[in-house]
Scaffold this active site. Structure first.
Site, PDB file in Angstrom:
ATOM      1  N   ASN A   9      41.684  32.594  32.546  1.00 24.06           N
ATOM      2  CA  ASN A   9      43.093  32.183  32.513  1.00 24.06           C
ATOM      3  C   ASN A   9      43.409  31.154  33.581  1.00 24.06           C
ATOM      4  O   ASN A   9      42.822  31.195  34.665  1.00 24.06           O
ATOM      5  CB  ASN A   9      44.029  33.373  32.825  1.00 24.06           C
ATOM      6  CG  ASN A   9      43.799  34.569  31.935  1.00 24.06           C
ATOM      7  OD1 ASN A   9      43.324  34.432  30.822  1.00 24.06           O
ATOM      8  ND2 ASN A   9      44.147  35.745  32.434  1.00 24.06           N
ATOM      9  N   MET A  10      44.380  30.289  33.282  1.00 22.27           N
ATOM     10  CA  MET A  10      44.967  29.476  34.342  1.00 22.27           C
ATOM     11  C   MET A  10      46.147  30.279  34.890  1.00 22.27           C
ATOM     12  O   MET A  10      47.049  30.656  34.128  1.00 22.27           O
ATOM     13  CB  MET A  10      45.439  28.127  33.789  1.00 22.27           C
ATOM     14  CG  MET A  10      45.982  27.212  34.856  1.00 22.27           C
ATOM     15  SD  MET A  10      44.785  26.884  36.189  1.00 22.27           S
ATOM     16  CE  MET A  10      43.799  25.589  35.470  1.00 22.27           C
ATOM     17  N   LYS A  38      40.759  37.920  34.637  1.00 18.79           N
ATOM     18  CA  LYS A  38      39.944  38.995  35.235  1.00 18.79           C
ATOM     19  C   LYS A  38      38.447  38.769  35.042  1.00 18.79           C
ATOM     20  O   LYS A  38      37.647  38.958  35.954  1.00 18.79           O
ATOM     21  CB  LYS A  38      40.353  40.348  34.664  1.00 18.79           C
ATOM     22  CG  LYS A  38      41.747  40.742  35.115  1.00 18.79           C
ATOM     23  CD  LYS A  38      42.156  42.095  34.652  1.00 18.79           C
ATOM     24  CE  LYS A  38      43.670  42.268  34.771  1.00 18.79           C
ATOM     25  NZ  LYS A  38      44.209  42.029  36.109  1.00 18.79           N
ATOM     26  N   GLY A  39      38.069  38.353  33.828  1.00 24.83           N
ATOM     27  CA  GLY A  39      36.642  38.128  33.575  1.00 24.83           C
ATOM     28  C   GLY A  39      36.098  37.028  34.459  1.00 24.83           C
ATOM     29  O   GLY A  39      35.093  37.195  35.164  1.00 24.83           O
ATOM     30  N   GLY A 249      41.095  43.085  43.362  1.00 21.34           N
ATOM     31  CA  GLY A 249      40.283  44.080  42.640  1.00 21.34           C
ATOM     32  C   GLY A 249      39.087  43.422  41.959  1.00 21.34           C
ATOM     33  O   GLY A 249      37.998  44.004  41.894  1.00 21.34           O
ATOM     34  N   ASP A 250      39.291  42.209  41.467  1.00 19.03           N
ATOM     35  CA  ASP A 250      38.187  41.480  40.815  1.00 19.03           C
ATOM     36  C   ASP A 250      37.124  41.107  41.850  1.00 19.03           C
ATOM     37  O   ASP A 250      35.921  41.141  41.555  1.00 19.03           O
ATOM     38  CB  ASP A 250      38.711  40.210  40.133  1.00 19.03           C
ATOM     39  CG  ASP A 250      39.760  40.514  39.073  1.00 19.03           C
ATOM     40  OD1 ASP A 250      39.674  41.588  38.449  1.00 19.03           O
ATOM     41  OD2 ASP A 250      40.665  39.685  38.872  1.00 19.03           O
ATOM     42  N   GLY A 285      45.787  32.876  45.946  1.00 19.04           N
ATOM     43  CA  GLY A 285      45.043  32.605  44.723  1.00 19.04           C
ATOM     44  C   GLY A 285      43.985  33.662  44.472  1.00 19.04           C
ATOM     45  O   GLY A 285      43.777  34.572  45.286  1.00 19.04           O
TER      46      GLY A 285
END
Ligand code: RIB
Length: 305
Positions: A9-10, A38-39, A249-250, A285
């Protein structure tokens, strides 16, 4: 090899004093466009932290798509199999980041919805080469199911981040190697307030789905790791000034998988991951906030001396 299957995602990030309440209008203090999803975030974190990472996902044939692919490849992620969909917009996430560093996120799916089971099946060989397959829930659920089946067929460890948890299909949990939810997701999965969930509840939950390992992330309080034979390990985080928790979390998840892929013991992998996410929250970010392996090593060194 670590195979990440997921969203790209942007992130359109608005700085606000407080997250708006339902029906409330607030003024933003600034706007920024940052690579996220997230990916993609988990792939970037794992690659920056020493993992050998390949990603499957989809971007549109637009300017955002090119920027998103560049962020992945700059971090060292193999992007050659990512689908570039014609006449399609790249996915976006609209994020309010409060002064406290907390956020609220709405994702417009677009290109992520083209990450289909058929697309994955073209790349079955990647599942047979993967030691870990990392999954989240921002792509179609049928695709996550297919990724789980392919991982099981080829013996890759499944790492599942059940986020977003809304409408989560619990049948996906069977046989997961690592389930990595935060407190809210844990509470939704177990159907109980987080403060009322005991270690016994968690072990019973893991047992009922044959989940091998579970790591509950606790934000600034670190994480708790559960394993049927090893019991529970709590890992604390060093206090840091939080600027933006987007992608923290990522970062944690990518760091754990990178560390495990390099054969670190789980307790060392957890310290490594807590340190990495502790650095990420001090910067704005998602992907751009993620530290390198050297930065994590320097931080660990500081605390050991
Ligand atoms: O986990 C943070 C991510 O969630 C953001 O980068 C946003 O894109 C959403 O997917």
């Amino acid at each position: 090899m670590i195979l990440v299957v997921g969203s790209i995602n942007m992130d359109i990030c608005l700085s606000v004093n407080d997250i708006p309440r339902p029906g409330e209008t607030v003024l933003s203090n600034g706007i920024a466009k940052n690579p996220g999803g997230k990916g993609a975030n988990q792939a970037v974190a794992a690659a920056k932290l020493g993992g050998d990472v390949t990603m499957l996902g989809c971007v549109g044939d637009d300017e955002h798509g090119s920027m998103l692919l560049k962020s992945l490849s700059d971090a060292g992620v193999d992007t050659q199999y990512i689908l570039k969909k014609d006449h399609c917009a790249s996915s976006s996430a609209f994020i309010c980041v409060a002064d406290s560093g907390e956020n609220s996120i709405v994702v417009d799916s677009s290109a992520n919805m083209f990450v289909s089971p058929e697309y994955l099946l073209q790349y079955e060989h990647l599942f047979s080469a993967a030691d870990y397959c990392v999954l989240q829930m921002e792509i179609p659920v049928e695709t996550v199911k297919t990724a789980i089946e392919l991982s099981k067929k080829h013996g890759a460890n499944i790492v599942l981040n059940p986020s977003p948890v809304n409408g989560f299909d619990k049948s996906l949990l069977h046989g997961v190697s690592y389930l990595i939810p935060n407190e809210t997701e844990t509470s939704d999965l177990l159907g109980k307030d987080f403060c009322n969930i005991s270690d016994c509840d968690l072990f019973a939950f893991m047992d009922s789905y044959s989940i091998e390992n579970m790591i509950v992330t606790l934000g600034k309080d670190g994480c708790r790791y559960y394993h049927m034979d090893h019991g529970c390990i709590c890992t604390k985080s060093a206090p840091k000034e939080t600027v933006d928790t987007t992608g923290a979390g990522d970062t944690f998840l990518g760091a754990v998988v990178a560390a495990l892929s390099k054969e670190l013991e789980i307790k060392d992998a957890l310290v490594f991951a807590n340190t990495a996410s502790g650095i990420a929250v001090t910067r704005r970010g998602a992907q751009q906030a993620m530290p390198t392996k050297q930065e994590v090593a320097d931080e660990l060194q500081k605390h050991s001396s």
